[in-house]
Design a protein around this motif. Structure first.
Motif, PDB file in Angstrom:
ATOM      1  N   ARG A   1       6.269   2.686  -0.149  1.00 40.45           N
ATOM      2  CA  ARG A   1       5.352   1.328  -0.210  1.00 40.45           C
ATOM      3  C   ARG A   1       5.418   0.593   1.324  1.00 40.45           C
ATOM      4  NH1 ARG A   1       1.725   1.619  -3.912  1.00 40.45           N
ATOM      5  NH2 ARG A   1       1.371  -0.718  -3.783  1.00 40.45           N
TER       6      ARG A   1
ATOM      7  N   ARG B   1       9.124  10.346  -4.005  1.00 38.63           N
ATOM      8  CA  ARG B   1       7.584   9.666  -4.173  1.00 38.63           C
ATOM      9  C   ARG B   1       7.228   8.937  -2.924  1.00 38.63           C
ATOM     10  NH1 ARG B   1       7.248   5.782  -8.655  1.00 38.63           N
ATOM     11  NH2 ARG B   1       8.176   7.534  -9.915  1.00 38.63           N
ATOM     12  N   HIS B   2       5.951   8.792  -2.889  1.00 42.38           N
ATOM     13  CA  HIS B   2       5.528   7.962  -1.656  1.00 42.38           C
ATOM     14  C   HIS B   2       6.021   6.570  -1.429  1.00 42.38           C
ATOM     15  CE1 HIS B   2       2.339  11.012  -0.716  1.00 42.38           C
ATOM     16  NE2 HIS B   2       2.046  11.314  -2.072  1.00 42.38           N
TER      17      HIS B   2
ATOM     18  N   ARG C   1       0.784  -1.169   0.058  1.00 39.79           N
ATOM     19  CA  ARG C   1      -0.022  -0.069   0.021  1.00 39.79           C
ATOM     20  C   ARG C   1       0.870   1.152  -0.041  1.00 39.79           C
ATOM     21  NH1 ARG C   1      -0.690   2.687   5.050  1.00 39.79           N
ATOM     22  NH2 ARG C   1       0.286   1.522   6.769  1.00 39.79           N
ATOM     23  N   THR C   2       0.371   2.329  -0.426  1.00 36.24           N
ATOM     24  CA  THR C   2       1.084   3.497  -0.519  1.00 36.24           C
ATOM     25  C   THR C   2       1.052   4.055   0.671  1.00 36.24           C
ATOM     26  OG1 THR C   2       0.387   3.752  -2.826  1.00 36.24           O
ATOM     27  CG2 THR C   2       1.422   5.583  -1.851  1.00 36.24           C
TER      28      THR C   2
END
Length: 401
Positions: A193, A190-191, A154-155
């Motif tokens: 995980r 970036r996001h 999931r992010t």
């Protein structure tokens, strides 16, 4: 023993890939380079060249040793008599009009063409575990314990440095200050995980007794590779066996779990036990955003309406619900029990859990190799999964025909 690298190494790599080890062409090429240095004159050199290059993780070593012993006849440093190769079942091509008399001389006929070979493990892969003897069931259990179940990622909200993505203004300005104000390079982020939590609810009632041990072994394999996994057993009462299944050895973990389960081979009250799970653990965070695996045949002694209500609660909390029904593996199966009909509208995936092959497919499904699609059930059971407005999603039906 004479080793032909062009033939034996490629054949061994194919056998290793068929056993579940990820063997890309780059690793095979690396093994050839290692053999150029060590030489292919001894079996020990071939063993260590392949172990260093073809094994990508510690979990691959056990499979590598097993396949190496079966392919080359023995493992270096151990007597050949200690290696037991599973017997091989051979299928032969018979003429269409061949009767019983044509089968008498199959082994002696040199012109007979072999059309398929299958090891004992391959035969056991598709057999129902409830029909196996103690020895075959123990062998299937060992392979189930060697599986590596995982859950989709999931992010996260936290941003992490990345070679691609939006420009990280703060880190870019700091880099410019270190270089006299010159924009030497652009920093990006970036996001991140994060893996989702796995939650198992395993039915240990009398009707599920032949399959409960296999499901518990699968849950133990998940606990071994994912420390955040939670395991509960349901029957006439709810029992949390996560602590017992965190032991390293499968036999010790299953023995401890069996001692903790007081309602083994009893009745089934799925609605009541699911309500207790949601009230004590699920609503407080255990099931939020998790992948929930329910292993049960759907026989419900209680009120199916209560089970439907609790499944609706679980559907609002969990990211995904996977129902493992051993009877799903039989041809012509139809969910006729009240419990299954009440739960199906809120289930994302209904899969079989009756054999080793079904457990391998379940491990692949949880690992994200199966696309996240709504299953179209063909039994005419329709329903909609309620979603809260805060989740920002359009309600989507589950189990719609």
């Amino acid at each position: 023993m004479t080793i032909d690298p062009a033939r034996d190494v490629l054949g061994f790599a194919r056998r290793l890939a068929a056993d579940g080890v990820d063997v890309p062409p780059t690793r095979v090429h690396a093994m050839f380079e290692a053999l150029d240095v060590l030489g292919a004159g001894s079996l020990r050199s071939v063993y260590w060249a392949g172990r260093v290059t073809l094994c990508g993780s510690p979990e691959d070593v056990e499979r590598y040793d097993r396949v190496f012993a079966a392919y080359f006849g023995r493992r270096p440093g151990r007597p050949a008599r200690r290696v037991t190769v599973p017997p091989v079942t051979r299928l032969v091509a018979l003429p269409v009009d061949a009767g019983d008399g044509a089968r008498d001389g199959d082994e002696a006929d040199p012109d007979r063409q072999w059309v398929a070979t299958s090891s004992r493990v391959e035969v056991l892969r598709h057999r129902d575990v409830s029909t196996l003897g103690p020895a075959d069931r123990a062998e299937v259990g060992r392979y189930v314990s060697a599986l590596l179940p995982a859950a989709p990622d999931r992010t996260t909200r936290r941003l992490r440095p990345s070679p691609s993505g939006p420009v990280d203004a703060r880190r870019t300005v700091r880099s410019m200050l270190r270089h006299g104000g010159e924009p030497v390079d652009l920093r990006r982020h970036r996001h991140g995980r994060r893996q989702r939590r796995l939650v198992f609810l395993i039915d240990v009632s009398g009707s599920m007794a032949p399959y409960a041990e296999t499901l518990l072994r699968f849950a133990h394999a998940a606990c071994r590779v994912r420390p955040g996994t939670e395991v509960f057993t349901v029957g006439t009462r709810l029992t949390r066996v996560t602590r017992e299944l965190r032991r390293r050895e499968p036999a010790a973990a299953l023995a401890a779990a069996s001692s903790a389960i007081d309602d083994w081979s009893g009745g089934t009250r799925l609605g009541d036990e699911l309500k207790e799970f949601l009230d004590r653990w699920g609503q407080r965070g255990t099931a939020r955003g998790a992948v929930v695996v329910i292993g049960s045949d759907g026989w419900e002694r209680g009120d199916p309406a209560l089970l439907a209500t609790q499944m609706a609660r679980l559907a609002r909390l969990a990211r995904r619900i996977v129902w493992v029904n051993p009877h799903r593996g039989y041809h012509g199966y139809s969910p006729s029990t009240g419990g299954m009909r009440a739960a199906l509208p809120y289930v994302d995936r209904l899969v079989a859990g009756h054999s080793l092959g079904a457990m391998e497919e379940l491990a692949g499904l949880l690992g994200g190799r199966d696309p996240r699609e709504r299953v179209r059930l063909v039994w005419g059971i329709a329903g909609r999964r309620p979603r809260g407005p805060s989740r920002g999603r359009v309600p989507q039906g589950k189990g719609e025909a």
